[in-house]
Design a protein around this motif. Structure first.
Motif, PDB file in Angstrom:
ATOM      1  N   TRP A 170       0.844  -1.200   0.000  1.00 19.48           N
ATOM      2  CA  TRP A 170       0.000   0.000   0.000  1.00 19.48           C
ATOM      3  C   TRP A 170       0.879   1.250   0.000  1.00 19.48           C
ATOM      4  N   LEU A 171       1.911   1.246   0.840  1.00 17.82           N
ATOM      5  CA  LEU A 171       2.829   2.390   0.874  1.00 17.82           C
ATOM      6  C   LEU A 171       3.529   2.566  -0.466  1.00 17.82           C
ATOM      7  N   LEU A 172       4.005   1.467  -1.028  1.00 15.91           N
ATOM      8  CA  LEU A 172       4.717   1.542  -2.310  1.00 15.91           C
ATOM      9  C   LEU A 172       3.797   1.945  -3.458  1.00 15.91           C
ATOM     10  N   SER A 173       2.494   1.872  -3.225  1.00 18.90           N
ATOM     11  CA  SER A 173       1.521   2.314  -4.239  1.00 18.90           C
ATOM     12  C   SER A 173       1.318   3.822  -4.213  1.00 18.90           C
ATOM     13  N   GLN A 174       1.848   4.485  -3.188  1.00 19.36           N
ATOM     14  CA  GLN A 174       1.736   5.941  -3.094  1.00 19.36           C
ATOM     15  C   GLN A 174       2.814   6.547  -3.985  1.00 19.36           C
TER      16      GLN A 174
END
Length: 158
Positions: free
Chosen positions: A114-118
């Motif tokens: 989820w973080l890497l999708s930001q």
């Protein structure tokens, strides 16, 4: 720089070109979204995230019945305070739902993905206690999250 406000980032960047800003950011600690991430996006500065798993809470390791000794550092962390824990565990429930939809991918991988999708996030610093955790965390970079799951985890979708 680490833990700078958006104003401090702008000021520092006006004197020398910043390449990265380090900030605590995860599914529970979303404050950077209001000013820091937009500032970094505007200025083309990468974001390095620390605390991505909220001291293990986002891995599913802890529940509302866990109790910690006052001497245990975790008992003093805001994520584990009873006033916030129920709300935080609802996010863990969402992680579990997404994990089931994705065939059992670990909660840690989903929280990291989820973080890497930001778009502003360029890297994530994770703490680990075993070789298995290193492998699991690294696997978060090997798949993409569906946009609906990204929104669902962020609480944008009920």
């Amino acid at each position: 720089v680490s833990n700078f406000s958006a104003r401090q980032i702008r000021s520092a960047n006006s004197m020398l070109r910043l390449s990265a800003v380090q900030v605590q950011y995860n599914l529970l600690e979303r404050n950077p979204e209001s000013e820091i991430l937009p500032c970094c996006r505007e200025l083309g500065i990468g974001v390095i995230v620390y605390g991505p798993l909220a001291q293990g809470l986002l891995t599913g390791k802890y529940g509302k019945h866990d109790r910690f000794q006052s001497s245990d550092r975790i008992s003093r962390l805001s994520h584990f305070q009873s006033s916030a824990l129920d709300q935080h565990l609802r996010v863990v429930d969402r992680l579990n739902e997404v994990s089931q939809r994705l065939g059992g991918i670990s909660l840690a991988q989903i929280a990291l993905r989820w973080l890497l999708s930001q778009p502003e996030v360029t890297s994530v610093i994770t703490g680990v206690k075993s070789a298995r955790q290193i492998e699991d965390n690294a696997d978060a970079a090997n798949w993409q999250m569906f946009p609906l799951d990204v929104s669902y985890l962020a609480g944008d979708l009920a």
